[in-house]
Design an enzyme around this catalytic site. Structure first.
Site, PDB file in Angstrom:
ATOM      1  N   PHE A   1      -0.723   2.913   2.653  1.00 20.31           N
ATOM      2  CA  PHE A   1       0.333   1.890   2.197  1.00 20.31           C
ATOM      3  C   PHE A   1       0.750   0.791   2.826  1.00 20.31           C
ATOM      4  O   PHE A   1       1.171  -0.313   2.386  1.00 20.31           O
ATOM      5  CB  PHE A   1       1.727   2.778   2.400  1.00 20.31           C
ATOM      6  CG  PHE A   1       2.300   2.853   3.755  1.00 20.31           C
ATOM      7  CD1 PHE A   1       3.141   1.941   4.054  1.00 20.31           C
ATOM      8  CD2 PHE A   1       1.965   3.727   4.683  1.00 20.31           C
ATOM      9  CE1 PHE A   1       3.847   1.799   5.292  1.00 20.31           C
ATOM     10  CE2 PHE A   1       2.232   3.931   5.751  1.00 20.31           C
ATOM     11  CZ  PHE A   1       3.236   2.900   6.198  1.00 20.31           C
ATOM     12  N   LYS A   2       0.015   0.652   4.089  1.00 26.78           N
ATOM     13  CA  LYS A   2      -0.012  -0.664   5.078  1.00 26.78           C
ATOM     14  C   LYS A   2      -0.819  -1.878   4.224  1.00 26.78           C
ATOM     15  O   LYS A   2      -0.568  -2.983   4.536  1.00 26.78           O
ATOM     16  CB  LYS A   2      -0.905  -0.365   6.295  1.00 26.78           C
ATOM     17  CG  LYS A   2      -0.398   0.746   7.221  1.00 26.78           C
ATOM     18  CD  LYS A   2       1.070   0.808   7.632  1.00 26.78           C
ATOM     19  CE  LYS A   2       1.735   2.046   8.251  1.00 26.78           C
ATOM     20  NZ  LYS A   2       0.686   2.172   9.567  1.00 26.78           N
ATOM     21  N   ASP A   3      -1.567  -1.515   3.297  1.00 26.79           N
ATOM     22  CA  ASP A   3      -2.280  -2.793   2.503  1.00 26.79           C
ATOM     23  C   ASP A   3      -1.092  -3.646   1.757  1.00 26.79           C
ATOM     24  O   ASP A   3      -1.499  -4.729   1.579  1.00 26.79           O
ATOM     25  CB  ASP A   3      -3.106  -2.101   1.389  1.00 26.79           C
ATOM     26  CG  ASP A   3      -4.448  -1.578   2.016  1.00 26.79           C
ATOM     27  OD1 ASP A   3      -4.870  -2.164   3.111  1.00 26.79           O
ATOM     28  OD2 ASP A   3      -4.917  -0.474   1.439  1.00 26.79           O
TER      29      ASP A   3
ATOM     30  N   LEU B   1       0.091  -5.870   4.449  1.00 25.05           N
ATOM     31  CA  LEU B   1      -0.916  -6.413   5.280  1.00 25.05           C
ATOM     32  C   LEU B   1      -1.749  -7.448   4.800  1.00 25.05           C
ATOM     33  O   LEU B   1      -2.388  -8.415   4.948  1.00 25.05           O
ATOM     34  CB  LEU B   1      -1.399  -5.394   6.224  1.00 25.05           C
ATOM     35  CG  LEU B   1      -0.527  -4.960   7.284  1.00 25.05           C
ATOM     36  CD1 LEU B   1      -1.162  -3.767   8.020  1.00 25.05           C
ATOM     37  CD2 LEU B   1      -0.239  -5.927   8.351  1.00 25.05           C
TER      38      LEU B   1
ATOM     39  N   THR C   1      -2.568   0.954  10.247  1.00 24.22           N
ATOM     40  CA  THR C   1      -2.357  -0.633  10.102  1.00 24.22           C
ATOM     41  C   THR C   1      -3.345  -1.320  10.422  1.00 24.22           C
ATOM     42  O   THR C   1      -3.945  -2.335  10.081  1.00 24.22           O
ATOM     43  CB  THR C   1      -1.206  -0.636  11.255  1.00 24.22           C
ATOM     44  OG1 THR C   1      -0.441  -0.124  10.658  1.00 24.22           O
ATOM     45  CG2 THR C   1      -1.115  -2.111  11.587  1.00 24.22           C
TER      46      THR C   1
END
Length: 465
Positions: free
Chosen positions: A111-113, A116, A144
């Site tokens: 989900f960090k994509d 970011l 992350t």
């Protein structure tokens, strides 16, 4: 829109300045000066938008026009062009009362994509526009780091250093970070846990002379832009579930979280006007946040390594943002509380404040056996393979949300990233080709002691090379 610090000692700044500041110069966290209110009419209009169009609509409330519309559109389209699903964050119906928000279709399968990749584009935009060098510094409990590196690797004017706890991330997470060979990337493997890495990051950002001299920029969820980007998928998920169910009424969201950033994004979406009933906080044995929601006491305990390593966190960096709103945006009170927490290691809130927290949140700490059992059960009953973090989310749903309403649970990572837990369930999975290829690549990382001065020395050498 201007941005202020939770501790009240930073002059209000605009969007790009807030983005570049990262951690507030007074040690606090930046928040919008006012949370914009979105009407039901606007929400109905937003339901018709694609994911990319929804990003633009929401960011229009926060960017003050500091980035021309044409430029921002190009940044958003580039950010999500590498995702493997046309909807970016598709919603999967599991049963009548449960939907999964799949957040793992980006380049690093986590989900960090979502935030970011956009932040990487924004940093490149600022570096090019202003002709400045940007030195990104972050800490990761696993996801992350890979997402941030993927977002800026090879980009002109940007260098990135990521700290991760040595031996305390999954093998795939480690490979995603350390097989990147671009010269603008440095991986420091730190002897310690994630809280040690995060503590070093906050100390370095809090040293304003060091921060300025080394042109530091943040990718962790201390950066308000990361939170803003994550609010988008709460809106998108609600709209998709409303279409599928034919109901336009409040829903629960269940969120696996260790650093309180992802669930704070949901809280912000609710404050903006999204019809959210309860936010269900799912954690693991490192359950400081569960205790806070149940008892009103925030006190770190002993660190525990678990099957869900991205949530192996005791000190949640975004907790201060939520506390700011619990205490009615009293920055002076926050400043005193956080100083007391640093010296005494504990925060307690009043019964009245706790009642407010419990009107908005539920929580469940999912320990190892329950996590693995949930993976096995959902594979057997629904043919859906959860990663251990997403399993904590649906376990919390099964614990709390049996009221006939709809819950959207966040599926935060692809199970291939955490095969160590999957094999314990007697399940054999096939790796996606992108992950399979990692095991044949050489690694590049540097092992350091968990000491501030050792990390600082490595950074100065890297950023100034």
């Amino acid at each position: 829109m201007r941005y202020i610090s939770t501790r009240g000692k930073v002059k209000p700044v605009g969007f790009i300045d807030a983005f570049m500041m990262g951690l507030g110069d007074d040690g606090g966290l930046l928040v919008p000066e006012q949370i914009p209110a979105v009407s039901q009419e606007t929400l109905k209009e937003w339901q018709k938008l694609s994911y990319q169009e929804l990003v633009l609509a929401i960011f229009d409330l926060y960017t003050n026009g500091e980035i021309p519309n044409k430029d921002l559109r190009e940044l958003v389209l580039a950010s999500y062009s590498t995702f493997r699903h046309d909807e970016v964050t598709p919603v999967r119906r599991i049963r009548d009362d449960l939907y999964l928000l799949e957040l793992f279709h980006g380049p690093t399968f986590a989900f960090k994509d979502i935030a970011l990749q956009l932040m990487g584009q924004l940093y490149a935009y600022v570096a090019n526009k202003d002709g400045r060098s940007i030195h990104i510094l972050g800490a990761t409990s696993g996801d992350t780091g890979a997402s941030a590196i993927e977002g800026v690797r090879g980009k002109k004017g940007i260098k990135i250093c990521i700290l991760h706890p040595n031996g305390k991330v999954s093998k795939v997470q480690e490979l995603q970070m350390t097989t990147v060979q671009d010269d603008n990337v440095l991986n420091l493997s730190v002897n310690g846990n994630f809280d040690d890495c995060q503590g070093i990051i906050k100390e370095l950002f809090g040293d304003l002379a060091f921060k300025s001299a080394n042109q530091l920029a943040a990718v962790n969820s201390i950066n308000i832009v990361r939170i803003l980007a994550q609010t988008v998928y709460y809106f998108y998920a609600y709209f998709q579930a409303a279409k599928a169910s034919g109901q336009w009424k409040p829903v629960h969201f269940s969120v696996p979280t260790g650093n309180f950033g992802d669930i704070f994004a949901g809280y912000l979406a609710k404050r903006m006007g999204l019809p959210v009933d309860k936010l269900i906080l799912a954690t693991n044995e490192n359950n400081i946040l569960e205790r806070f929601i149940h008892e009103g006491v925030y006190m770190p305990g002993d660190f525990r390594a678990t099957y869900s390593p991205s949530m192996d966190i005791q000190v949640a960096s975004n907790f201060e943002r939520y506390l700011y709103y619990v205490l009615d945006e009293d920055s002076e009170a926050i400043d005193k509380l956080m100083k007391a927490f640093k010296s005494e290691g504990e925060i307690s809130i009043s019964p009245e404040s706790l009642a407010k927290v419990q009107s908005e949140f539920m929580a469940h700490g999912v320990f190892g056996k329950e996590c693995l059992n949930t993976i096995s059960d959902y594979q057997a009953k629904y043919g859906y393979l959860l990663d251990p973090h997403s399993a904590c989310g649906v376990a919390a749903v099964d614990k709390h949300a049996a009221d006939g309403g709809i819950t959207i649970s966040l599926a935060t990572a692809h199970p291939a990233k955490f095969n160590e837990a999957i094999v314990l369930c007697g399940i054999q999975q096939n790796y996606p080709p992108e992950i399979e290829a990692l095991f044949e690549k050489p690694q590049r990382q540097k092992l350091v002691d968990g000491k501030l001065e050792d990390v600082a020395k490595e950074l100065v050498q890297f950023y100034n090379a």
